[in-house]
Design an enzyme around this catalytic site. Structure first.
Site, short mmCIF file in Angstrom:
data_model
loop_
_atom_site.label_atom_id
_atom_site.label_comp_id
_atom_site.label_asym_id
_atom_site.label_seq_id
_atom_site.Cartn_x
_atom_site.Cartn_y
_atom_site.Cartn_z
N ASN A 258 0.84 -1.20 0.00
CA ASN A 258 0.00 0.00 0.00
C ASN A 258 0.88 1.25 0.00
OD1 ASN A 258 0.64 -1.06 2.60
ND2 ASN A 258 -0.85 0.28 3.57
N ILE A 259 0.38 2.30 -0.65
CA ILE A 259 1.12 3.56 -0.76
C ILE A 259 0.20 4.68 -0.27
CG2 ILE A 259 2.33 5.14 -2.30
CD1 ILE A 259 2.76 2.75 -4.21
N ALA B 47 -0.33 12.03 2.48
CA ALA B 47 -0.77 12.95 3.52
C ALA B 47 -2.18 13.43 3.24
CB ALA B 47 0.20 14.13 3.61
N ALA B 48 -2.54 13.50 1.96
CA ALA B 48 -3.94 13.73 1.58
C ALA B 48 -4.56 12.33 1.53
CB ALA B 48 -4.02 14.43 0.24
N TYR B 49 -5.09 11.89 2.66
CA TYR B 49 -5.42 10.48 2.89
C TYR B 49 -6.16 9.75 1.76
CZ TYR B 49 -4.16 11.47 7.79
OH TYR B 49 -3.50 11.83 8.93
N CYS C 147 -4.37 0.94 -2.06
CA CYS C 147 -4.16 -0.34 -1.38
C CYS C 147 -3.17 -1.22 -2.14
CB CYS C 147 -5.46 -1.11 -1.26
SG CYS C 147 -6.69 -0.33 -0.22
N GLU D 212 -3.42 -4.31 -2.95
CA GLU D 212 -4.06 -5.15 -3.98
C GLU D 212 -4.12 -4.42 -5.31
OE1 GLU D 212 -5.02 -4.54 -0.91
OE2 GLU D 212 -6.49 -6.00 -0.17
N CYS E 214 -11.14 -2.45 -3.49
CA CYS E 214 -10.29 -3.49 -4.07
C CYS E 214 -11.12 -4.68 -4.54
CB CYS E 214 -9.23 -3.94 -3.06
SG CYS E 214 -7.95 -2.70 -2.82
N1 THU Z 1 -5.15 -1.30 2.87
C1 THU Z 1 -4.69 -2.13 1.87
O1 THU Z 1 -3.60 -1.94 1.34
N2 THU Z 1 -5.50 -3.15 1.49
C2 THU Z 1 -6.72 -3.43 2.03
O2 THU Z 1 -7.40 -4.33 1.56
C3 THU Z 1 -7.20 -2.67 3.18
C4 THU Z 1 -6.42 -1.45 3.51
C5 THU Z 1 -4.28 -0.19 3.29
C6 THU Z 1 -4.80 1.18 2.93
C7 THU Z 1 -4.14 2.03 3.99
O3 THU Z 1 -2.85 2.37 3.54
C8 THU Z 1 -4.00 1.11 5.18
O4 THU Z 1 -4.15 -0.21 4.68
C9 THU Z 1 -5.01 1.36 6.27
O5 THU Z 1 -6.29 1.41 5.78
#
Ligand code: THU
Length: 137
Positions: free
Chosen positions: A45-46, A49-51, A56, A58, A92
């Protein structure tokens, strides 16, 4: 039928998890996809700061495979460091339905707990191209 080496895919996802950029949530996720050509594409996941701009693991892995021209995804592994196995977010799940509808999805945690599922099991009654085709316009 191609046999999927889920162990190798899980290892790739675990390695990808270490490369996740998650300075805000500190929740690192790793994903790896296996394509019909036998290649593995990974992603963590990346965050931003701008949430809402966060992406994700995936989707990083799936988009990376598609960006390389791959169109047939055989399997997707997702790793999180949680008590129970990972549960992919709704966005996702929708992307899996579009880009890898027939793939096997292996969810696992760092203790090795696993669950093998599918995009359709994760997102039943999903929206897709069929609805667009059926639209009256
Ligand atoms: N996240 C994922 O990478 N995959 C998921 O299926 C759920 C959430 C990440 C997004 C964010 O960077 C962090 O987990 C918390 O939500």
């Amino acid at each position: 039928m191609t046999l999927v080496d889920y162990e190798a895919l899980a290892t790739a996802a675990q390695n990808a998890r270490n490369l996740a950029y998650a300075p805000y949530s500190h929740f690192q996720v790793g994903a790896a996809v296996l394509t019909a050509s036998g290649k593995i594409f990974c992603g963590g996941n990346i965050e931003n700061a701008a949430y809402p701009l966060t992406i994700c693991a995936e989707r990083v892995a799936l988009y990376s495979a598609y960006a390389a021209g791959e169109r047939e995804i055989l399997a997707l592994a997702v790793v999180t460091d949680t008590d129970d196995v990972a549960s992919p977010c709704g966005a996702c799940r929708q992307v899996m339905i579009e880009l890898s509808p027939q793939c096997g999805v292996l969810l696992l945690n760092m203790q090795g707990h696993q669950r093998l599922t599918t995009p359709h099991e994760l997102l039943p009654h999903s929206f897709g191209a069929t609805q667009l085709d059926e639209a009256h316009r």
